[in-house]
Design an enzyme around this catalytic site. Structure first.
Site, short mmCIF file in Angstrom:
data_model
loop_
_atom_site.label_atom_id
_atom_site.label_comp_id
_atom_site.label_asym_id
_atom_site.label_seq_id
_atom_site.Cartn_x
_atom_site.Cartn_y
_atom_site.Cartn_z
N LYS A 177 0.83 -0.97 0.11
CA LYS A 177 -0.25 0.02 0.02
C LYS A 177 0.98 1.28 0.04
O LYS A 177 1.45 1.31 0.92
CB LYS A 177 -0.98 -0.04 1.39
CG LYS A 177 -2.27 0.77 0.95
CD LYS A 177 -2.16 2.25 0.45
CE LYS A 177 -2.19 2.85 2.10
NZ LYS A 177 -1.93 4.31 1.80
N GLY A 230 5.17 3.87 9.85
CA GLY A 230 4.53 4.85 9.99
C GLY A 230 4.16 5.33 11.35
O GLY A 230 4.97 5.20 12.28
N SER A 231 3.24 6.20 11.67
CA SER A 231 2.94 6.68 12.86
C SER A 231 2.54 5.89 13.85
O SER A 231 1.93 4.78 13.66
CB SER A 231 2.10 7.89 12.81
OG SER A 231 0.69 7.62 12.40
N GLY A 235 -0.08 2.64 13.56
CA GLY A 235 0.54 1.16 13.94
C GLY A 235 -0.29 0.49 15.09
O GLY A 235 -0.38 -0.72 15.14
N GLU A 252 7.36 -0.23 12.39
CA GLU A 252 8.52 0.59 12.56
C GLU A 252 7.84 1.84 12.74
O GLU A 252 7.47 2.57 11.60
CB GLU A 252 9.34 0.73 11.20
CG GLU A 252 9.91 -0.65 10.83
CD GLU A 252 11.37 -0.92 11.68
OE1 GLU A 252 11.65 -0.18 12.52
OE2 GLU A 252 12.09 -1.79 11.32
N CYS A 286 12.41 9.24 10.42
CA CYS A 286 11.81 8.55 11.91
C CYS A 286 13.34 8.56 12.81
O CYS A 286 13.06 8.75 14.23
CB CYS A 286 11.50 7.13 11.63
SG CYS A 286 12.45 6.21 10.64
N GLU A 386 7.55 13.98 18.68
CA GLU A 386 8.13 13.84 17.32
C GLU A 386 7.67 15.07 16.34
O GLU A 386 6.41 15.15 16.30
CB GLU A 386 7.89 12.74 16.62
CG GLU A 386 8.66 12.25 15.35
CD GLU A 386 8.37 11.17 14.49
OE1 GLU A 386 7.07 10.78 14.73
OE2 GLU A 386 9.14 10.35 14.09
P1 NAD Z 1 0.67 7.63 8.85
O1 NAD Z 1 0.76 6.27 10.10
O2 NAD Z 1 -0.05 8.32 8.80
O3 NAD Z 1 0.88 6.78 7.43
C1 NAD Z 1 1.78 5.72 6.99
C2 NAD Z 1 1.02 4.84 6.15
O4 NAD Z 1 0.03 4.13 7.07
C3 NAD Z 1 0.33 5.47 4.78
O5 NAD Z 1 0.45 4.48 3.60
C4 NAD Z 1 -1.07 5.70 5.12
O6 NAD Z 1 -2.00 5.71 4.17
C5 NAD Z 1 -1.44 4.41 6.01
N1 NAD Z 1 -2.40 4.51 6.95
C6 NAD Z 1 -2.95 5.41 7.45
N2 NAD Z 1 -4.09 5.10 8.23
C7 NAD Z 1 -4.23 3.52 8.24
C8 NAD Z 1 -5.04 2.70 8.58
N3 NAD Z 1 -5.89 2.99 9.75
N4 NAD Z 1 -4.75 1.38 8.38
C9 NAD Z 1 -3.94 1.06 7.73
N5 NAD Z 1 -2.87 1.81 6.94
C10 NAD Z 1 -2.97 3.24 7.35
O7 NAD Z 1 2.25 7.92 8.84
P2 NAD Z 1 2.93 9.12 7.75
O8 NAD Z 1 2.33 10.61 8.28
O9 NAD Z 1 2.90 8.78 6.45
O10 NAD Z 1 4.57 8.72 8.37
C11 NAD Z 1 5.10 9.54 9.26
C12 NAD Z 1 5.44 8.71 10.41
O11 NAD Z 1 6.11 7.50 10.11
C13 NAD Z 1 6.29 9.30 11.54
O12 NAD Z 1 5.85 9.01 12.84
C14 NAD Z 1 7.72 8.40 11.46
O13 NAD Z 1 8.62 8.38 12.59
C15 NAD Z 1 7.19 7.17 10.89
N6 NAD Z 1 8.29 6.54 10.07
C16 NAD Z 1 8.74 5.55 10.54
C17 NAD Z 1 10.05 5.05 10.09
C18 NAD Z 1 10.62 3.69 10.59
O14 NAD Z 1 11.29 3.00 9.93
N7 NAD Z 1 10.63 3.53 12.01
C19 NAD Z 1 10.14 5.27 9.00
C20 NAD Z 1 9.84 6.45 8.07
C21 NAD Z 1 8.54 6.96 8.91
#
Ligand code: NAD
Length: 486
Positions: A177, A230-231, A235, A252, A286, A386
């Site tokens: 996705k 992601g966030s 997560g 992650e 991140c 963050e």
């Molecule tokens: P986000 O959680 O909003 O989105 C990440 C992904 O999840 C997107 O593809 C989004 O469409 C999807 N998503 C959103 N809601 C969902 C749901 N209910 N069910 C399934 N999928 C869903 O995060 P973001 O704003 O895109 O990214 C920023 C965050 O990601 C920051 O907190 C950052 O620290 C983290 N991040 C972590 C790493 C790591 O390796 N630890 C790497 C990059 C980013």
């Protein structure tokens, strides 16, 4: 500049497909203008993509392939990306905002994952377990089946490459996705899969909203494993969906990572760590070095050096920065920029002192000034949450104990750093820091070969390194009772 086609499709079941949920505008954050439109997947598209991956897994074309050959295909994907390096990097800069030289680094990094995990494919070996003369027993590792991977917008290429390469190398069919803000560069993974001859259904890519396509994918009963980057709130939602289907997931998540800088550290050299640690990708990393915890005897000098680094950077459209240099691009969106600016203002309200930046740039596009706050206390919101932007918080400490307790005082635990010439002191600190990876004397030391992942709310499971291979396999033991010797 290359022409960008006006409409981009999803790719699943070996074909380019429109989206059941319509289209989304992809915005160039450096100008605010629409770059192109991308197909948006709905639940039914997710279902079709998962079914295609399941069909491939059941047919065994990828699962039963000799790992050496599968690894060769994975490596070929990396070579394909490298061969199109310039085109991919330009597209990445246009959709994400980072300087072109950073995008080139990201394409190279993505290709490296395919090289590394392609090489590892044949090393996922089992072992024989001795049970005495009456038995023959062995343990082996099988692919889990369908790997679902949900990707963030900050490193769309590297994050997909990281999980896709390891999942394919171990024989899994993948449904990715892609991030709705930066979906276009992911198309290159489909092109690469086709070009190298991976079987239909091995690589499926869907752009869609998180709450619709992301949620449908993570709750799909045909998915056998989930990797999410992601966030934290997302997560938690994904881990909950995984638990309902009793499938493993890797999370992650975010970070609020700190560098502890001792009184004997080389602060001139540290300027380079500041540059990479907090201003690379405009701080949307991140594992960014979002906190510096410096010994009080060097706090003034640290502030002066951080201010100088921040002021030395030119903030401009990423496409105008092809060469490595002191440049920073746009953030991914106006909303992300405004959130970061708001957090800086709130930190000032809590007593932090702004010594550089803190504001949107005076130009169109999602640009923010490189920002430094001093006098930050460990209890302030800016020291705990963050920002995900180019905002450095400087805190100071009196003794080693205090430094470690400050570094460990957030809910996160992704990475940490220790800067000192005293290796005993660094080693002792490294053991006590609550983080999945500790850098000594260089922020971002390590590479695709070193395991990466969080403690605490930064998540669980490890990506990168050999550790990541175990995310994508399940263990089977086969125990045979031998008949009596004739
Ligand atoms: P986000 O959680 O909003 O989105 C990440 C992904 O999840 C997107 O593809 C989004 O469409 C999807 N998503 C959103 N809601 C969902 C749901 N209910 N069910 C399934 N999928 C869903 O995060 P973001 O704003 O895109 O990214 C920023 C965050 O990601 C920051 O907190 C950052 O620290 C983290 N991040 C972590 C790493 C790591 O390796 N630890 C790497 C990059 C980013």
């Amino acid at each position: 500049m290359a022409d960008i086609k006006p409409f981009w499709q999803n790719y699943f079941d070996g074909a380019w497909q429109d989206g059941g949920a319509g289209r989304i505008d992809v915005i160039n954050p450096a100008t605010g203008e629409v770059l192109a439109q991308h197909a948006l997947a709905d639940r039914a598209d997710v279902d079709r993509a998962v079914s295609a991956a399941q069909r491939l897994h059941r047919a065994g074309d990828l699962r039963d392939m000799r790992p050496l050959e599968r690894g060769r295909l994975v490596q070929d994907m990396g070579r394909y990306l490298s061969a199109h390096r310039a085109d991919i990097a330009e597209l990445l800069t246009l959709e994400q905002g980072k300087p072109l030289w950073e995008s080139l680094i990201e394409v190279d990094g993505a290709a490296l994952y395919f090289e590394y995990y392609g090489n590892q494919a044949a090393t996922v070996e089992g072992r024989s377990v001795p049970l005495g003369a009456g038995y023959y027993d062995w343990t082996e590792h099988e692919p889990l089946g369908v790997s679902a991977q949900i990707i963030p917008w900050n490193y769309p290429l590297e994050m997909t490459a990281r999980s896709l390469s390891a999942a394919l190398a171990t024989g899994n069919a993948c449904v990715v996705k892609t991030p709705e803000l930066t979906p276009m560069t992911n198309a290159w993974f489909a092109k690469a899969a086709e070009a190298v001859g991976l079987p239909r259904g091995a690589v499926n890519l869907l752009c869609g909203y998180g709450a619709e396509a992301g949620a449908a994918l993570s709750a799909h009963p045909g998915v056998n494993q989930i990797v999410f980057t992601g966030s934290v709130p997302t997560g938690v939602a994904i881990a909950t969906a995984a638990a309902q289907n009793v499938v493993p997931c890797v999370l992650e998540l975010g970070g609020k990572s700190a560098a502890i800088v001792h009184e004997d550290a080389d602060l001139e050299a540290f300027e380079n760590d500041l540059r990479w640690g907090i201003f690379f990708n405009a701080g949307q990393v991140c594992s960014a070095m979002s906190r510096v915890i410096v010994h009080q005897s060097r706090a003034e000098e640290m502030a002066a050096r951080a201010e100088a680094v921040a002021r030395s950077l030119t903030v401009q459209a990423g496409i105008d920065s092809p060469e490595f240099g002191p440049t920073m691009g746009a953030m991914v969106s106006d909303a992300q920029r405004d959130r970061a600016v708001g957090m800086v203002a709130a930190a000032q309200g809590e007593g932090a002192r702004l010594i550089a930046g803190g504001h949107p740039c005076n130009s169109a596009g999602a640009f923010m000034e490189p920002t430094v706050l001093t006098g930050v206390g460990a209890e302030m919101t800016i020291a705990k949450e963050e920002v995900f932007g180019p905002v450095l918080s400087i805190l100071s400490f009196g003794d080693d104990e205090e430094a470690i307790s400050m570094a460990n005082s957030t809910d996160y635990g992704l990475v940490a750093g220790v800067f000192t010439r005293d290796l005993d002191r660094a080693t002792r600190a490294a053991r006590r820091l609550r983080a999945g990876q500790v850098f000594v004397n260089e922020w971002y030391a390590g590479g695709v070969e070193t395991p990466f992942g969080g403690y605490g709310k930064s998540g669980y499971g490890r990506e990168k390194g050999r550790e990541a291979l175990w995310n994508y396999v399940q263990t089977k033991n086969i125990a045979i009772k031998l008949g009596a010797a004739s």
